[in-house]
Design a protein around this motif. Sequence first.
Motif, mmCIF file in Angstrom:
data_model
loop_
_atom_site.group_PDB
_atom_site.id
_atom_site.type_symbol
_atom_site.label_atom_id
_atom_site.label_comp_id
_atom_site.label_asym_id
_atom_site.label_seq_id
_atom_site.Cartn_x
_atom_site.Cartn_y
_atom_site.Cartn_z
ATOM 1 N N PRO A 106 0.794 -1.231 0.000
ATOM 2 C CA PRO A 106 0.000 0.000 0.000
ATOM 3 C C PRO A 106 0.824 1.277 0.000
ATOM 4 C CG PRO A 106 -0.048 -1.031 2.159
ATOM 5 C CD PRO A 106 0.630 -2.004 1.246
ATOM 6 N N ALA A 107 2.109 1.195 0.362
ATOM 7 C CA ALA A 107 2.913 2.420 0.442
ATOM 8 C C ALA A 107 4.396 2.071 0.344
ATOM 9 C CB ALA A 107 2.635 3.161 1.744
ATOM 10 N N ARG A 120 7.438 9.776 -0.577
ATOM 11 C CA ARG A 120 6.610 8.734 0.023
ATOM 12 C C ARG A 120 5.352 8.626 -0.830
ATOM 13 N NH1 ARG A 120 6.210 8.675 6.423
ATOM 14 N NH2 ARG A 120 5.785 6.510 5.885
ATOM 15 N N LYS A 172 1.720 6.384 -2.100
ATOM 16 C CA LYS A 172 0.690 5.390 -1.873
ATOM 17 C C LYS A 172 -0.416 5.615 -2.894
ATOM 18 C CE LYS A 172 -1.936 7.760 1.799
ATOM 19 N NZ LYS A 172 -2.453 7.570 3.189
ATOM 20 N N THR A 173 -1.440 4.762 -2.855
ATOM 21 C CA THR A 173 -2.467 4.804 -3.890
ATOM 22 C C THR A 173 -3.162 6.158 -3.963
ATOM 23 O OG1 THR A 173 -2.871 2.433 -3.620
ATOM 24 C CG2 THR A 173 -4.562 3.704 -4.751
ATOM 25 N N LYS A 194 2.565 6.278 -7.261
ATOM 26 C CA LYS A 194 3.253 5.003 -7.008
ATOM 27 C C LYS A 194 3.205 4.073 -8.209
ATOM 28 C CE LYS A 194 3.025 0.950 -3.917
ATOM 29 N NZ LYS A 194 2.384 -0.039 -4.810
ATOM 30 N N ASP A 201 2.086 3.033 6.233
ATOM 31 C CA ASP A 201 1.151 4.065 5.807
ATOM 32 C C ASP A 201 1.580 5.446 6.303
ATOM 33 O OD1 ASP A 201 -1.052 5.086 4.536
ATOM 34 O OD2 ASP A 201 -2.464 4.605 6.143
#
Length: 247
Positions: free
Chosen positions: A65-66, A85, A87-88, A156, A226
Amino acid sequence: MTAMPRGRTRRTSLVTAIGALAATAAMVLSGCGGADDPDAGTNGVGKLPAARIQSKSRAAADAAPAVRLSGTVVTSGRTYELDMRLKTGGGTGSVTSQGATFKLLRVGRQLYLKADSDFWNHAGGHDGATGKLDGKYVKVPQGDPAYKKFSGFTDKAVLLDGLLTLHGALATDGHHDQSGTPTIRITGDKGAGGTLEVSLRGEPYPLRLERAGGAGTLRFSDWGRDFSVAEPAGSDTVDYGRQLPTS
């Protein structure tokens, strides 16, 4: 028939038991991975062909997820130093290019760029705009060339799709270590097509990538950890309202 002395029987049984234990230990060490087996106690991908390692590593990266990504990317003759950083639902971090550093923040589809007045002056700001943009999160219109140019650094799926590819014939290149984590290295075209270090602990995540043709070196960390992305406060935001200065 003469009975065997009891003491001798016990000694014989003890010798037999010790022999059986020794044989078992030998089988474990030789057949199930011993001290000389670099894959002992790992996730096992180090024993796979290079193409399978790459496939499993990519699948693990896509499913996470990340991730945090840092290092350099060279594209169109320009070097970008990244610390992002991702994520979705968005991404955040900093980008440095040609001595100028700026921050990127994407929340959903909205992209923000934050930089100082030197950056905006270099980017071609005029009419007193640079003073208003200095240190503020500037909304980047989706139709602006800067959106296409920089949004990929915060996406990402897009970023990993463009990075995690080795070129040429794949091969393994031994067991290595990245900051205390054992890895298996795979190469494309004997290294000319790039090299990738894949974790042998837990999920087979990519940990370090050297891109083909000297196009940069990247490190991957914080897989699955996360973080939050949120719209900046209105007082810290500027809606430029038209195409941004060329950056």
